[in-house]
Design an enzyme around this catalytic site. Structure first.
Site, mmCIF file in Angstrom:
data_model
loop_
_atom_site.group_PDB
_atom_site.id
_atom_site.type_symbol
_atom_site.label_atom_id
_atom_site.label_comp_id
_atom_site.label_asym_id
_atom_site.label_seq_id
_atom_site.Cartn_x
_atom_site.Cartn_y
_atom_site.Cartn_z
ATOM 1 N N ARG A 1 5.583 -12.838 0.898
ATOM 2 C CA ARG A 1 5.145 -13.118 2.333
ATOM 3 C C ARG A 1 4.200 -14.544 2.303
ATOM 4 N NH1 ARG A 1 4.599 -7.686 4.113
ATOM 5 N NH2 ARG A 1 5.957 -6.428 2.708
ATOM 6 N N GLY B 1 0.731 -1.003 -0.131
ATOM 7 C CA GLY B 1 0.016 0.001 0.086
ATOM 8 C C GLY B 1 0.726 1.174 -0.038
ATOM 9 N N ARG B 2 1.979 1.199 0.359
ATOM 10 C CA ARG B 2 3.019 2.341 0.368
ATOM 11 C C ARG B 2 4.312 2.017 0.129
ATOM 12 N NH1 ARG B 2 3.328 3.850 6.710
ATOM 13 N NH2 ARG B 2 3.198 1.572 7.510
ATOM 14 N N ASP C 1 0.386 -11.558 6.287
ATOM 15 C CA ASP C 1 0.989 -10.571 5.593
ATOM 16 C C ASP C 1 2.203 -10.010 5.988
ATOM 17 O OD1 ASP C 1 -1.152 -9.090 6.917
ATOM 18 O OD2 ASP C 1 -0.027 -7.426 6.265
ATOM 19 N N ASN C 2 2.639 -10.197 7.258
ATOM 20 C CA ASN C 2 3.750 -9.764 7.703
ATOM 21 C C ASN C 2 4.832 -10.776 8.081
ATOM 22 O OD1 ASN C 2 3.117 -6.940 7.656
ATOM 23 N ND2 ASN C 2 2.084 -7.021 9.773
ATOM 24 N N ASP D 1 8.459 -6.043 8.381
ATOM 25 C CA ASP D 1 7.478 -5.051 8.602
ATOM 26 C C ASP D 1 7.686 -4.519 10.072
ATOM 27 O OD1 ASP D 1 6.464 -4.819 6.066
ATOM 28 O OD2 ASP D 1 5.003 -6.244 6.262
ATOM 29 N N LYS E 1 9.608 2.542 1.053
ATOM 30 C CA LYS E 1 8.711 2.372 1.841
ATOM 31 C C LYS E 1 8.179 3.869 2.430
ATOM 32 C CE LYS E 1 6.586 0.374 6.050
ATOM 33 N NZ LYS E 1 6.724 -0.601 7.240
ATOM 34 N N ASP F 1 -2.661 6.723 2.470
ATOM 35 C CA ASP F 1 -2.006 7.912 1.621
ATOM 36 C C ASP F 1 -0.942 7.513 0.969
ATOM 37 O OD1 ASP F 1 -0.348 8.008 3.782
ATOM 38 O OD2 ASP F 1 -1.022 9.898 4.491
ATOM 39 N N GLY F 2 -0.321 6.307 1.009
ATOM 40 C CA GLY F 2 0.735 5.916 0.644
ATOM 41 C C GLY F 2 2.186 6.253 1.192
#
Length: 498
Positions: free
Chosen positions: A192, A102-103, A261-262, A271, A122, A134-135
């Protein structure tokens, strides 16, 4: 294997970097090709010389405007193929569906002395997977991830790495308005557990196989000839994850957001969000105040690691072919975690042999630590100063405990155990000091560095990085970095917001 400097020579600019991108060779369904979103007037915050060496770069070069622009996302070298990957995952035990970078934007890979490393920005702007975000990343969280990545590497814990932080005055809204930053992190791969779950839950067996074959061929080539390479993959990832959990427990590290996902397919710490190092020992401690149910508490980390491996096993089941084979691959977790944790505890206590009653000694030690909420790092470091035949010298370590009599009783048992193997004080202390760090990234240390950085003073970030790169050394003059947290630090909270 050639490094960037070997390939280019000494006159290096960002345009010369020999990027390639093996992940970009996968079909387009696995990612979105896109460019980073520039930030206004980017500036250099800090860089890790040790991380830079992994990709043949010189940390001094990273501070110049050319590299600051590159690692902010304001320019893209000709050979880079920027992309953001799609994945899904279970978050706090609940299926969350499609997630993705997402970012984060992957620039590509650079070859270094130990092999290729992916470089990922990142905080480089919105992607199709940003959902309501907002990324962007903020300076606060970027400093924490950068420092902890490098601190964990120095502790010997498998981890992604932090290469460089850049900042900008552009405002980013979190609980308040904060300044934007980009942290460039590195790993051989950012695939992941959730990358596999994505295709399983979408009932896309062809894409699932494509991803598994890519991971095996690129990162686990020794498994390619196995009669069931997908079972072998699950077995190896489960083993690595079990070992990673043992390393976390042994240094008192708490991840805070152990969602699937981490979880790294390579067994790396991935992460860094609301993490923390244990201070006053409490096995039920929760470092993430968003985690109100305590799913990711210190005590729960090993079993959550196992749960996440089961989630990966479920995703790989169509490739493995049978439930029995999948369960057999997962059965390795408990013995591998137990054996690695046992070995790490023996090392932390300076025990050179294994005896039948050692687990009782360890259990009694943790109960003692729990009852007095003794500082995790200081206890193990001070334990190396214990002398087998001189209990009168225990003053410093005894004073860590509320119940000094209880410590005396445990220390008597410990001394008896040391005599059983004719332990030598000097040799044991040297060995324990190589295992038990004096310096870890305490939250208050990170907060001091962050607050100075928010005033454009980045010197403390660099000083703290230098200390954390040598966590086992005494470092005369830096002893204050090993001090117990001040009273104001009890009010610090970390959450999923960054």
């Amino acid at each position: 294997m050639a490094s960037a400097n070997d390939t280019i020579g000494t006159a290096i600019t960002s345009d010369d970097l020999p990027f390639f991108n093996s992940f970009a060779e996968l079909p387009p369904a696995f990612y979105t090709r896109l460019m980073p979103t520039p930030l206004p007037a980017p500036y250099f915050v800090a860089a890790s010389a040790k991380a830079a060496q992994l990709v043949g770069l010189n940390a001094d070069d990273l501070a110049n405007d050319d590299f600051v622009a590159l690692f902010t996302g304001n320019k893209v070298p000709p050979r880079a193929k920027p992309l953001s990957a799609v994945y899904s995952g279970h978050q706090f035990g609940v299926w969350a569906g499609q997630l993705g970078d997402g970012r984060a934007i992957l620039l590509g890979e650079l070859k270094g002395p130990s092999g290729p490393m992916e470089l990922q920005l990142k905080g480089a702007g919105m992607t199709p997977y940003s959902r309501m975000g907002d990324g962007r990343a903020v300076l606060r969280s970027s400093i924490r991830e950068f420092l902890c990545s490098e601190a964990m590497a120095a502790l010997g814990v498998p981890t992604t790495r932090g290469l460089i932080i850049t900042g900008s005055e552009q405002g980013v809204i979190r609980e308040t308005v904060e300044s934007a930053a980009v942290v460039t992190r590195m790993a051989p791969s950012f695939v992941r557990f959730g990358s596999f779950e994505h295709w399983f839950y979408r009932d896309k067996p062809e894409q699932l196989r494509t991803l598994a074959d890519y991971v095996i061929q690129t990162f686990y080539p020794e498994l390619a000839g196995d009669p069931n390479p997908y079972k072998a993959l699950l077995t190896e990832v489960t083993r690595r994850t079990a070992h990673l959990m043992a390393h976390w427990q042994a240094v008192g590290f708490m991840h805070g957001v152990m969602n699937t996902d981490n979880m790294s397919i390579l067994g790396l710490t991935l992460d860094y969000g609301p993490f923390g190092f244990m201070e006053a020992f409490d096995s039920g401690h929760i470092c993430n105040h968003t985690d109100q149910q305590g799913r990711y508490s210190y005590a729960n980390q090993p079993q959550i690691g196992h749960w996440n491996c089961f989630a990966l096993g479920q995703a790989l089941l169509p490739l493995i072919g049978s439930v029995d084979d999948t369960e057999e691959a997962l059965e390795i977790y408990r013995p591998e975690f137990g054996q690695r944790m046992d070995a790490l505890l023996h090392a932390k206590l300076g025990l050179a042999t294994v005896q039948e009653d050692d687990s009782g000694l360890f259990d009694a030690m943790f109960k003692l630590m729990q009852d007095s909420h003794v500082d995790f790092t200081q206890f193990f470091r001070q334990l190396g100063n214990l002398r087998v035949d001189d209990a009168a010298a225990d003053t410093v370590i005894r004073d860590l405990f509320i119940d000094r009599g209880a410590f005396d009783a445990w220390a008597l048992t410990y001394r008896t155990r040391l005599r059983l193997e004719n332990s030598h004080d000097g040799e044991r202390k040297a060995s324990m000091d190589r295992t038990n760090p004096k310096y870890v990234l305490r939250n208050y240390l990170a907060q001091v560095a962050i607050e100075k950085a928010q005033q454009k003073d980045f010197s403390e970030v660099s000083r703290l990085l230098a200390v954390l790169e040598k966590p086992f050394d005494e470092q005369p003059g830096n002893e204050h970095y090993a001090a117990l947290p001040p009273d104001w630090a009890s009010h610090l909270e970390v959450s999923c917001s960054s």
